[in-house]
Each structure stands twice: as structure tokens, then as C-alpha cells.
Design an enzyme around this catalytic site. Structure first.
Site, PDB file in Angstrom:
ATOM      1  CE  LYS A  22      -1.623   1.443   4.101  1.00 29.98           C
ATOM      2  NZ  LYS A  22      -1.244   2.817   4.453  1.00 29.98           N
ATOM      3  CG  ASN A  23       2.427   2.591   3.507  1.00 22.93           C
ATOM      4  OD1 ASN A  23       1.255   2.918   3.271  1.00 22.93           O
ATOM      5  ND2 ASN A  23       2.847   2.318   4.718  1.00 22.93           N
ATOM      6  CB  CYS A 126      -4.444   9.924  11.769  1.00 25.40           C
ATOM      7  SG  CYS A 126      -2.837   9.221  12.125  1.00 25.40           S
ATOM      8  NE  ARG A 131       1.289  10.280  10.415  1.00 26.93           N
ATOM      9  CZ  ARG A 131       0.678   9.281   9.776  1.00 26.93           C
ATOM     10  NH1 ARG A 131      -0.443   8.808  10.259  1.00 26.93           N
ATOM     11  NH2 ARG A 131       1.178   8.769   8.652  1.00 26.93           N
ATOM     12  CG  ASP A 316       3.804   1.224   9.315  1.00 23.87           C
ATOM     13  OD1 ASP A 316       3.905   1.502   8.112  1.00 23.87           O
ATOM     14  OD2 ASP A 316       3.562   2.083  10.190  1.00 23.87           O
ATOM     15  NE  ARG A 408      -7.085   4.316   5.653  1.00 23.41           N
ATOM     16  CZ  ARG A 408      -6.574   5.456   6.070  1.00 23.41           C
ATOM     17  NH1 ARG A 408      -6.961   5.988   7.195  1.00 23.41           N
ATOM     18  NH2 ARG A 408      -5.670   6.097   5.375  1.00 23.41           N
TER      19      ARG A 408
HETATM   20  C1  EPZ Z   1       4.593   6.769   6.127  1.00 25.76           C
HETATM   21  O1  EPZ Z   1       3.859   7.810   6.759  1.00 25.76           O
HETATM   22  C2  EPZ Z   1       3.645   5.585   6.081  1.00 25.76           C
HETATM   23  N1  EPZ Z   1       2.470   5.914   5.276  1.00 25.76           N
HETATM   24  C3  EPZ Z   1       3.237   5.191   7.504  1.00 25.76           C
HETATM   25  O2  EPZ Z   1       2.422   4.018   7.408  1.00 25.76           O
HETATM   26  C4  EPZ Z   1       4.499   4.848   8.297  1.00 25.76           C
HETATM   27  O3  EPZ Z   1       4.148   4.539   9.617  1.00 25.76           O
HETATM   28  C5  EPZ Z   1       5.454   6.049   8.278  1.00 25.76           C
HETATM   29  O4  EPZ Z   1       5.755   6.423   6.904  1.00 25.76           O
HETATM   30  C6  EPZ Z   1       6.771   5.756   8.979  1.00 25.76           C
HETATM   31  O5  EPZ Z   1       7.395   4.678   8.346  1.00 25.76           O
HETATM   32  C7  EPZ Z   1       2.577   5.893   3.925  1.00 25.76           C
HETATM   33  O6  EPZ Z   1       3.634   5.623   3.365  1.00 25.76           O
HETATM   34  C8  EPZ Z   1       1.332   6.209   3.149  1.00 25.76           C
HETATM   35  P1  EPZ Z   1       6.823  10.094   8.135  1.00 25.76           P
HETATM   36  P2  EPZ Z   1       4.462   9.321   6.758  1.00 25.76           P
HETATM   37  O7  EPZ Z   1       6.684  11.359   7.374  1.00 25.76           O
HETATM   38  O8  EPZ Z   1       5.166   9.582   5.486  1.00 25.76           O
HETATM   39  C9  EPZ Z   1       7.183  13.342  11.543  1.00 25.76           C
HETATM   40  C10 EPZ Z   1       0.584   2.654   7.856  1.00 25.76           C
HETATM   41  O9  EPZ Z   1       0.149   2.113   8.877  1.00 25.76           O
HETATM   42  N2  EPZ Z   1       7.020  14.325  10.458  1.00 25.76           N
HETATM   43  O10 EPZ Z   1       7.979   9.189   7.850  1.00 25.76           O
HETATM   44  O11 EPZ Z   1       3.360  10.243   7.157  1.00 25.76           O
HETATM   45  C11 EPZ Z   1       5.925  12.533  11.787  1.00 25.76           C
HETATM   46  O12 EPZ Z   1       5.053  13.217  12.666  1.00 25.76           O
HETATM   47  C12 EPZ Z   1       1.073   4.091   7.898  1.00 25.76           C
HETATM   48  O13 EPZ Z   1       0.662   2.099   6.726  1.00 25.76           O
HETATM   49  C13 EPZ Z   1       7.221  15.672  10.748  1.00 25.76           C
HETATM   50  O14 EPZ Z   1       7.513  16.043  11.876  1.00 25.76           O
HETATM   51  O15 EPZ Z   1       5.494   9.225   7.959  1.00 25.76           O
HETATM   52  C14 EPZ Z   1       6.451  11.271  12.394  1.00 25.76           C
HETATM   53  O16 EPZ Z   1       6.671  11.469  13.775  1.00 25.76           O
HETATM   54  C15 EPZ Z   1       0.937   4.685   9.280  1.00 25.76           C
HETATM   55  N3  EPZ Z   1       7.071  16.581   9.743  1.00 25.76           N
HETATM   56  C16 EPZ Z   1       7.793  11.080  11.701  1.00 25.76           C
HETATM   57  O17 EPZ Z   1       8.137  12.360  11.138  1.00 25.76           O
HETATM   58  C17 EPZ Z   1       6.741  16.207   8.465  1.00 25.76           C
HETATM   59  O18 EPZ Z   1       6.649  17.079   7.575  1.00 25.76           O
HETATM   60  C18 EPZ Z   1       7.777  10.070  10.569  1.00 25.76           C
HETATM   61  O19 EPZ Z   1       6.740  10.430   9.692  1.00 25.76           O
HETATM   62  C19 EPZ Z   1       6.548  14.832   8.196  1.00 25.76           C
HETATM   63  C20 EPZ Z   1       6.687  13.912   9.205  1.00 25.76           C
END
Ligand code: EPZ
Length: 429
Positions: A22-23, A126, A131, A316, A408
Site C-alpha cells: 500500500k505504502n 490521525c 502528522r 508499522d 485500508r
Molecule cells: C509513512 O507515513 C507511512 N504511510 C506510515 O504508514 C508509516 O508509519 C510512516 O511512513 C513511517 O514509516 C505511507 O507511506 C502512506 P513520516 P508518513 O513522514 O510519510 C514526523 C501505515 O500504517 N514528520 O515518515 O506520514 C511525523 O510526525 C502508515 O501504513 C514531521 O515532523 O510518515 C512522524 O513522527 C501509518 N514533519 C515522523 O516524522 C513532516 O513534515 C515520521 O513520519 C513529516 C513527518
């Protein structure tokens, strides 16, 4: 709302085919906005999130084509889809679609790069955290986009196009890396992304972009170098197998003390999960068609984990691993370093008999719990699958409510598990 009913206690035996990630599929679909030619994606999973992204792209004017045998099932979530963004009719991603799926923000970079502007609803938080998308915006601003936040939307403009930049991320972000990588492919000049996410889904996107004519060096490393092109062309790309689905079903085999062959699993994307399972006493073998996971009743022991960006243990997989640790001999310390609120599965697991105490970002799990079935509530995608895993191991009946979370990210979960002997059914709500 649908519910899932499980009668636990059956060791699972059989094989499960692993679907496309999915990701990976979500950013790959967004990448179709970068070209006026057709991008064909295969091995797309049948998931609600895929349909949501397809609907979002369609309202941008992307022409969607279903082909391949499985698309006969109708709906957008066919196995093979063509995407053609020859004409982008709207650069707005509306709130009612973005709020349904945060990954919608991945259209931001491609739209600004291709059309010079975008109006994308702020995704909002969420269940697992606030996020934020500040890193996405920081990078686009460094590439020359003018960004304004108002009325709950991101207004981004780069009328003269984006320029290459030296982007250093203060923390690893999968989505911010993907948005920046896609935007850089059409920027003028060279972009370097330092502290880039190294998740296999990011590499899968990069390989697809290269097939579309992008010039990217350092794929799979924390430092990506992109030479912007004036345009990209069409391509055909198969979505990488889902490592989190693989890990989730590996836990299903281990927690029921059964034996499952995970057909099509990509073991090179699973090393940190495999190491933890092996340390816990799970048996992993290379089968004819994939990874065979098995476990015997008294061999499993507690292992400590800390979630980290790839190649560390994936956040995850944290909820799924916690359930396994509740049933083994000994204790396990689980530390969640990625999201600020990703222990919501704990109260529901405790109601089933797990012995877990949360202290800030860490949870101590005392093992040897005899889980008992209960009515439980899903809160987010991975928490909901951990409740299903707990139900498979528990004595008695478990009813998991709000399984829309599950739909999802897991395709035909009941079918795949019942084919291995699980007593599991969906109760239409
Ligand atoms: C991706 O989310 C995945 N989703 C998530 O999977 C996964 O848990 C996550 O990466 C971490 O591996 C998809 O790929 C669609 P991040 P993403 O940006 O990109 C902070 C699932 O269950 N952050 O790597 O949103 C954020 O708050 C989902 O399939 C900022 O501070 O994750 C978090 O603490 C859940 N500022 C950390 O970074 C930003 O601009 C990692 O988030 C962006 C993120």
C-alpha cells in the site's frame, strides 16, 4: 459497520500470497501526475486507500484505465491500472478526500512541479499522531515554491517552475522524501536530499521514476541526488510486495504456533523484522515459493525492540509484534520512537488478558499471557490487525469492531487467514 468474528486457538497451517505494498502504491499513483504519458502500475493491492487515491487523481483529471483479469471485480482497485495525466483539469485536492487519507498530500509535489501550482488540504492528524507536513513544505520552499497556509489548505505556487536545492531533513520522513523526490524530477537543475528516508517503498518509487526518465543517484541510501528533467515519459512498473503485510502474517504463524508459507515475500526488505523473530525463537526457512514461518509452543521468548526509520524495526510492525510478545515466555520492552501516540492497541489487548504497562514512549510486556476472546475496538490500521492476531491466539470468541480501519491496508484478510484454518468471518454491519 462491519465487524470481524474470530474463534481462536487454531494453529494456522498453509500459504498466504503477499500483495503489493500500500505504502508504495500510493506515491507511485501520485507519480502519474508528473507526465502526460501513460503510467501502468501492476501488482496494485485491492484496498480502500488505493480507491481513495484513484478517486483523488480522477478529480485532478487523470484518466484511469482498468486492465488485467482481476479488474473484473470492478471498482478502482484493479490489479493492473493505467494512469494518464495528459490533461490536469484541477490542481486542488479537496478536504473531503484528503481527510479520508493523509497520503493524499503526496499529490502536492507532483502538482507544483508539473503545473506550477497546487491547493491541497492540510491532511490533519490521525489516531497515531499530529502528522505534520512541515518538512514537505520546507523542501518545496527551498526549491522556490511560494507556500501559504490558509483556510485549512496549503497554497503552493512556482509559476516559473521549481529549482534544484540542497535539502537537509532534520528528521527522516517517508512522505516528505517522496514529495521532494517527485518534485525534484521536474525541477531546473540538481537537487540533493540529505537524511532521506530509505524505506523500500521510497526506493520502489525512485526505480519507477527512473523508468519514467528521471535521473536519480543514491537510491536506497540516505542521500539522493536528482538531475531535474524538462519532462518525464510513461512507463510500466510492478509495485513491490508489502513487507508489513508479510510481517503481519509472519506474526499470525508465530502467535498461533503454526506454519505458514508467505508466497512472494521480499526477504531483503524484512531483515530487521526477521532478526527480531529469530531472536524470539521463531523458525524461518526459505520455501519453494516464499518465506516459511513456524513456531512451536514453548520455544518463544521475549525480545526488546525499538522502532526506527528503515532499515531499523518498522513502526508499522510495532502493534503486531507486541501481541506476539504478550504470549511468549519472559518480558519485552517495546519503544516507539516514530509516532507520539501509537500504543492505542494496548488497552484493548489488556482487556484480552495481555500484561502491558505503558510508560511514555515505552511499553513493558510481561509474557505468558493466556489471551481470552473479547469485544474489542480497532483504532487505526496496524492496531486493528494486532487485535485480529490476538483473537487468533485467544481462547474463545473475539469480535473486532470498526474493521474499516483494517480494509485500508489488508486485502481479503479473512479469506487469507481462513485458508490457513483460522475460524474467522466478517459480520456485515
Ligand atoms: C509513512 O507515513 C507511512 N504511510 C506510515 O504508514 C508509516 O508509519 C510512516 O511512513 C513511517 O514509516 C505511507 O507511506 C502512506 P513520516 P508518513 O513522514 O510519510 C514526523 C501505515 O500504517 N514528520 O515518515 O506520514 C511525523 O510526525 C502508515 O501504513 C514531521 O515532523 O510518515 C512522524 O513522527 C501509518 N514533519 C515522523 O516524522 C513532516 O513534515 C515520521 O513520519 C513529516 C513527518
Amino acid at each position: 459497520m462491519d465487524r470481524i468474528r474470530i474463534l481462536g486457538g487454531v494453529p494456522l497451517e498453509g500459504s498466504i500470497s503477499i500483495g503489493g505494498a500500500k505504502n508504495a502504491a500510493l506515491p507511485l499513483m501520485a507519480a502519474s501526475l508528473l507526465t502526460g504519458e501513460t503510467l501502468t502500475l501492476s501488482n496494485l493491492p485491492h484496498l480502500a486507500d488505493i480507491s481513495t487515491m484513484a478517486n483523488l487523481l480522477a478529480q485532478h483529471g487523470v484518466m484511469l484505465g482498468l486492465n488485467g483479469a482481476d479488474s473484473a471485480k470492478g471498482g478502482f482497485a484493479g490489479r493492473v491500472m493505467d494512469f494518464n495525466a495528459a490533461k490536469i483539469s484541477s490542481t486542488e485536492a479537496p478536504y473531503d478526500l484528503v481527510r479520508r487519507m493523509r497520503a493524499s498530500v503526496l499529490v502536492l509535489g507532483p502538482l507544483v512541479a508539473r503545473e506550477g501550482k497546487a491547493k491541497v488540504s492540510l491532511p490533519g492528524g490521525c489516531a497515531i499522531g499530529t502528522r505534520p507536513v512541515d518538512l514537505h513544505l520546507m523542501a518545496l520552499e527551498q526549491m522556490g515554491a511560494r507556500i501559504e497556509l490558509k483556510e485549512g489548505y496549503i497554497f503552493a505556487e512556482a509559476p516559473k517552475g521549481l529549482k534544484g536545492a540542497h535539502v537537509v531533513f532534520p528528521k527522516v520522513s517517508v512522505g516528505a522524501t517522496e514529495n521532494t523526490l517527485m518534485a525534484a524530477c521536474l525541477a531546473q537543475g540538481e537537487t540533493v536530499i540529505v537524511n532521506a528516508a530509505r524505506e523500500p517503498e521510497v526506493s520502489d518509487l525512485a526505480h519507477c521514476l527512473v523508468a519514467m526518465g528521471a535521473k536519480i543517484e543514491g537510491i536506497g541510501t540516505g542521500s539522493l541526488r536528482i538531475q531535474g528533467q524538462s519532462s518525464l515519459h510513461g512507463a510500466a512498473h510492478a509495485v513491490v510486495p508489502d513487507r508489513i503485510e508479510t510481517g503481519s502474517f509472519a506474526v499470525a504463524a508465530a502467535i498461533t504456533r503454526g506454519r505458514i508459507e508467505l508466497v512472494g515475500a521480499r526477504r531483503d526488505t524484512l531483515e530487521s523484522v526477521e532478526k527480531v523473530l529469530l531472536d524470539a525463537g521463531v523458525v524461518l526457512e526459505e520455501g519453494a515459493k516464499g518465506l516459511i514461518v513456524s513456531a512451536r509452543e514453548n520455544d518463544l521468548v521475549g525480545v526488546d525492540i525499538m522502532t526506527e526509520p528503515y532499515p531499523g524495526f518498522p513502526t508499522d510492525m510495532q502493534a503486531q509484534f507486541m501481541v506476539l510478545m504478550a504470549t511468549v515466555k519472559g518480558a519485552s520492552m517495546i519503544t516507539e520512537t516514530i509516532f507520539e501516540n501509537r500504543f492505542m492497541h494496548v488497552p484493548e489487548l489488556v482487556r484480552m488478558g495481555a500484561k502491558v504497562n505503558v510508560h511514555g514512549a515505552s511499553a513493558i510486556v510481561r509474557g505468558s499471557a493466556k489471551l481470552s476472546g473479547a469485544q474489542v475496538m480497532a483504532t487505526d490500521l496496524r492496531a486493528s490487525v494486532s487485535l485480529v492476531l490476538a483473537g487468533l491466539a485467544a481462547q474463545g470468541e473475539t469480535i473486532v469492531n470498526r474493521v474499516y480501519h483494517l480494509d485500508r491496508g489488508y486485502e481479503r484478510l479473512e479469506e487469507k487467514l481462513s485458508a490457513c484454518g483460522a475460524r474467522i468471518e466478517r459480520l456485515k454491519g
